[in-house]
Write a protein that holds these residues in place. Structure first.
Motif, mmCIF file in Angstrom:
data_model
loop_
_atom_site.group_PDB
_atom_site.id
_atom_site.type_symbol
_atom_site.label_atom_id
_atom_site.label_comp_id
_atom_site.label_asym_id
_atom_site.label_seq_id
_atom_site.Cartn_x
_atom_site.Cartn_y
_atom_site.Cartn_z
ATOM 1 N N VAL A 52 -6.204 1.275 -10.225
ATOM 2 C CA VAL A 52 -6.090 0.635 -8.918
ATOM 3 C C VAL A 52 -7.246 1.008 -7.999
ATOM 4 C CG1 VAL A 52 -4.669 2.441 -7.854
ATOM 5 C CG2 VAL A 52 -4.447 0.081 -7.079
ATOM 6 N N GLY A 53 -7.786 2.219 -8.159
ATOM 7 C CA GLY A 53 -8.885 2.649 -7.311
ATOM 8 C C GLY A 53 -10.169 1.881 -7.538
ATOM 9 N N ASN A 54 -10.240 1.118 -8.635
ATOM 10 C CA ASN A 54 -11.448 0.356 -8.947
ATOM 11 C C ASN A 54 -11.443 -1.051 -8.366
ATOM 12 O OD1 ASN A 54 -12.698 2.389 -10.495
ATOM 13 N ND2 ASN A 54 -11.501 1.836 -12.286
ATOM 14 N N TYR A 55 -10.364 -1.424 -7.707
ATOM 15 C CA TYR A 55 -10.296 -2.777 -7.167
ATOM 16 C C TYR A 55 -11.475 -3.067 -6.243
ATOM 17 C CZ TYR A 55 -5.973 -4.917 -8.808
ATOM 18 O OH TYR A 55 -5.023 -5.521 -9.576
ATOM 19 N N GLN A 56 -11.757 -2.151 -5.324
ATOM 20 C CA GLN A 56 -12.793 -2.406 -4.338
ATOM 21 C C GLN A 56 -14.177 -2.496 -4.970
ATOM 22 O OE1 GLN A 56 -10.745 -0.280 -1.052
ATOM 23 N NE2 GLN A 56 -12.667 -0.584 0.025
ATOM 24 N N SER A 57 -14.422 -1.721 -5.993
ATOM 25 C CA SER A 57 -15.762 -1.687 -6.577
ATOM 26 C C SER A 57 -15.985 -2.737 -7.654
ATOM 27 C CB SER A 57 -16.037 -0.299 -7.174
ATOM 28 O OG SER A 57 -15.122 -0.005 -8.212
ATOM 29 N N LYS A 58 -14.905 -3.239 -8.258
ATOM 30 C CA LYS A 58 -15.068 -4.102 -9.431
ATOM 31 C C LYS A 58 -14.736 -5.575 -9.231
ATOM 32 C CE LYS A 58 -14.672 -0.926 -13.344
ATOM 33 N NZ LYS A 58 -13.929 -0.651 -14.599
ATOM 34 N N VAL A 59 -13.746 -5.908 -8.403
ATOM 35 C CA VAL A 59 -13.252 -7.288 -8.425
ATOM 36 C C VAL A 59 -14.315 -8.311 -8.037
ATOM 37 C CG1 VAL A 59 -10.807 -6.795 -8.159
ATOM 38 C CG2 VAL A 59 -12.214 -7.033 -6.127
ATOM 39 N N CYS A 60 -15.106 -8.016 -7.025
ATOM 40 C CA CYS A 60 -16.124 -8.982 -6.598
ATOM 41 C C CYS A 60 -17.188 -9.169 -7.668
ATOM 42 C CB CYS A 60 -16.761 -8.558 -5.282
ATOM 43 S SG CYS A 60 -15.685 -8.836 -3.860
ATOM 44 N N ARG A 61 -17.570 -8.065 -8.309
ATOM 45 C CA ARG A 61 -18.578 -8.144 -9.365
ATOM 46 C C ARG A 61 -18.066 -8.966 -10.544
ATOM 47 N NH1 ARG A 61 -19.354 -3.152 -9.750
ATOM 48 N NH2 ARG A 61 -18.325 -2.577 -11.686
ATOM 49 N N ILE A 62 -16.815 -8.724 -10.945
ATOM 50 C CA ILE A 62 -16.230 -9.493 -12.048
ATOM 51 C C ILE A 62 -16.073 -10.959 -11.646
ATOM 52 C CG2 ILE A 62 -14.150 -9.805 -13.455
ATOM 53 C CD1 ILE A 62 -13.747 -6.744 -13.264
ATOM 54 N N PHE A 63 -15.616 -11.182 -10.423
ATOM 55 C CA PHE A 63 -15.409 -12.544 -9.942
ATOM 56 C C PHE A 63 -16.723 -13.334 -9.952
ATOM 57 C CE2 PHE A 63 -15.212 -15.493 -6.213
ATOM 58 C CZ PHE A 63 -14.293 -16.385 -6.745
ATOM 59 N N GLU A 64 -17.778 -12.712 -9.453
ATOM 60 C CA GLU A 64 -19.077 -13.406 -9.390
ATOM 61 C C GLU A 64 -19.730 -13.560 -10.754
ATOM 62 O OE1 GLU A 64 -21.873 -13.651 -5.764
ATOM 63 O OE2 GLU A 64 -21.625 -11.531 -6.279
ATOM 64 N N ASN A 65 -19.770 -12.472 -11.521
ATOM 65 C CA ASN A 65 -20.556 -12.457 -12.760
ATOM 66 C C ASN A 65 -19.828 -13.033 -13.960
ATOM 67 O OD1 ASN A 65 -22.557 -11.216 -11.277
ATOM 68 N ND2 ASN A 65 -22.009 -9.143 -11.952
ATOM 69 N N SER A 66 -18.509 -13.068 -13.905
ATOM 70 C CA SER A 66 -17.738 -13.556 -15.047
ATOM 71 C C SER A 66 -17.038 -14.875 -14.742
ATOM 72 C CB SER A 66 -16.712 -12.501 -15.472
ATOM 73 O OG SER A 66 -15.950 -12.948 -16.558
ATOM 74 N N VAL A 67 -16.235 -14.870 -13.702
ATOM 75 C CA VAL A 67 -15.407 -16.049 -13.427
ATOM 76 C C VAL A 67 -16.228 -17.229 -12.904
ATOM 77 C CG1 VAL A 67 -13.438 -16.938 -12.117
ATOM 78 C CG2 VAL A 67 -13.402 -14.596 -13.004
ATOM 79 N N LYS A 68 -16.993 -17.022 -11.834
ATOM 80 C CA LYS A 68 -17.720 -18.136 -11.221
ATOM 81 C C LYS A 68 -18.802 -18.689 -12.149
ATOM 82 C CE LYS A 68 -18.591 -18.408 -6.874
ATOM 83 N NZ LYS A 68 -19.161 -18.134 -5.525
ATOM 84 N N LYS A 69 -19.413 -17.836 -12.940
ATOM 85 C CA LYS A 69 -20.429 -18.322 -13.865
ATOM 86 C C LYS A 69 -19.819 -19.139 -15.003
ATOM 87 C CE LYS A 69 -24.128 -14.996 -13.020
ATOM 88 N NZ LYS A 69 -25.000 -13.945 -13.591
ATOM 89 N N LYS A 70 -18.623 -18.750 -15.413
ATOM 90 C CA LYS A 70 -17.956 -19.459 -16.506
ATOM 91 C C LYS A 70 -17.308 -20.751 -16.020
ATOM 92 C CE LYS A 70 -14.543 -18.684 -20.200
ATOM 93 N NZ LYS A 70 -13.601 -17.703 -20.795
#
Length: 210
Positions: A52-70
């Motif tokens: 849970v502590g990784n939400y702030q550091s990871k979600v935006c990066r995953i959202f931009e680099n994985s989800v939006k690109k796909k």
């Protein structure tokens, strides 16, 4: 207000979870919803932030680099799934959810929702007592009503000479659970998944009371 063009966009539902066990559980949950629907009206991606502590550091990066690109040009619905037990008595919670939501919105998320397991997802697992007892090879007459949350599930596993570690995949555990026994109790928390996938939550289970 959504425009006609927005309504014509395809939707990608991104579900962020805390660990490997949660990935397995949400995959099974979404598969069960899809089975009831016959088909889903959106794509679904489940992303593991590994704590849970990784939400702030990871979600935006995953959202931009994985989800939006796909899925370029899609309608982006993001669901943040987490346990509430670590936030109850903490003076300094590990995540500033308002900051996470704002950051995702700034990155282009169209809708951001939260699924809060009260108090932990382990409480959801414990709703299917028969499935857990079969998985742990405990006698059917074993009472597990006193076992609560993550601590209770750890103790129950110890009773069966097994180990349960939060967030770490426990092979066979989720497969042993009957979603039909769990759904009626968690409809209030998971309705955003049903709504986005095209199912009225009351259709999910005849006992749902939304």
């Amino acid at each position: 207000m959504a425009t006609q063009k927005d309504k014509e966009k395809k939707t990608i539902l991104t579900v962020f979870v805390e660990g490997d066990t949660e990935v397995d559980f949400y995959k099974k949950m979404i598969a069960s919803i899809r089975q009831k629907l016959g088909k889903g009206k959106c794509n679904v991606e489940i992303k593991n932030v590994k704590g849970v502590g990784n939400y702030q550091s990871k979600v935006c990066r995953i959202f931009e680099n994985s989800v939006k690109k796909k899925y370029p040009g899609y309608n982006y619905i993001v669901v943040l799934c987490y346990d509430t037990d670590v936030f109850q008595y903490s003076r300094k919670p590990p995540v500033d959810w308002n900051a996470v939501i704002k950051a995702l919105s700034d990155k282009g998320a169209d809708k951001i929702e939260q699924i809060r397991a009260e108090k932990s997802i382990e409480d959801w697992f414990l709703l299917d007592s028969a499935g857990l007892k079969r998985f742990l090879k405990l006698p059917a007459k074993t009472s597990i009503s006193a076992y609560k949350g993550q601590k209770g599930l750890v103790q129950l596993f110890q009773k069966a000479n097994k180990s349960y570690i939060k967030g770490v995949q426990c092979k066979g555990l989720v497969d042993a659970l009957d979603m039909e026994k769990i759904f009626p109790h968690i409809c209030g928390e998971i309705h955003i998944l049903c709504d986005t996938m095209g199912m009225n939550c009351s259709e999910l289970n005849e006992h749902c009371k939304l």
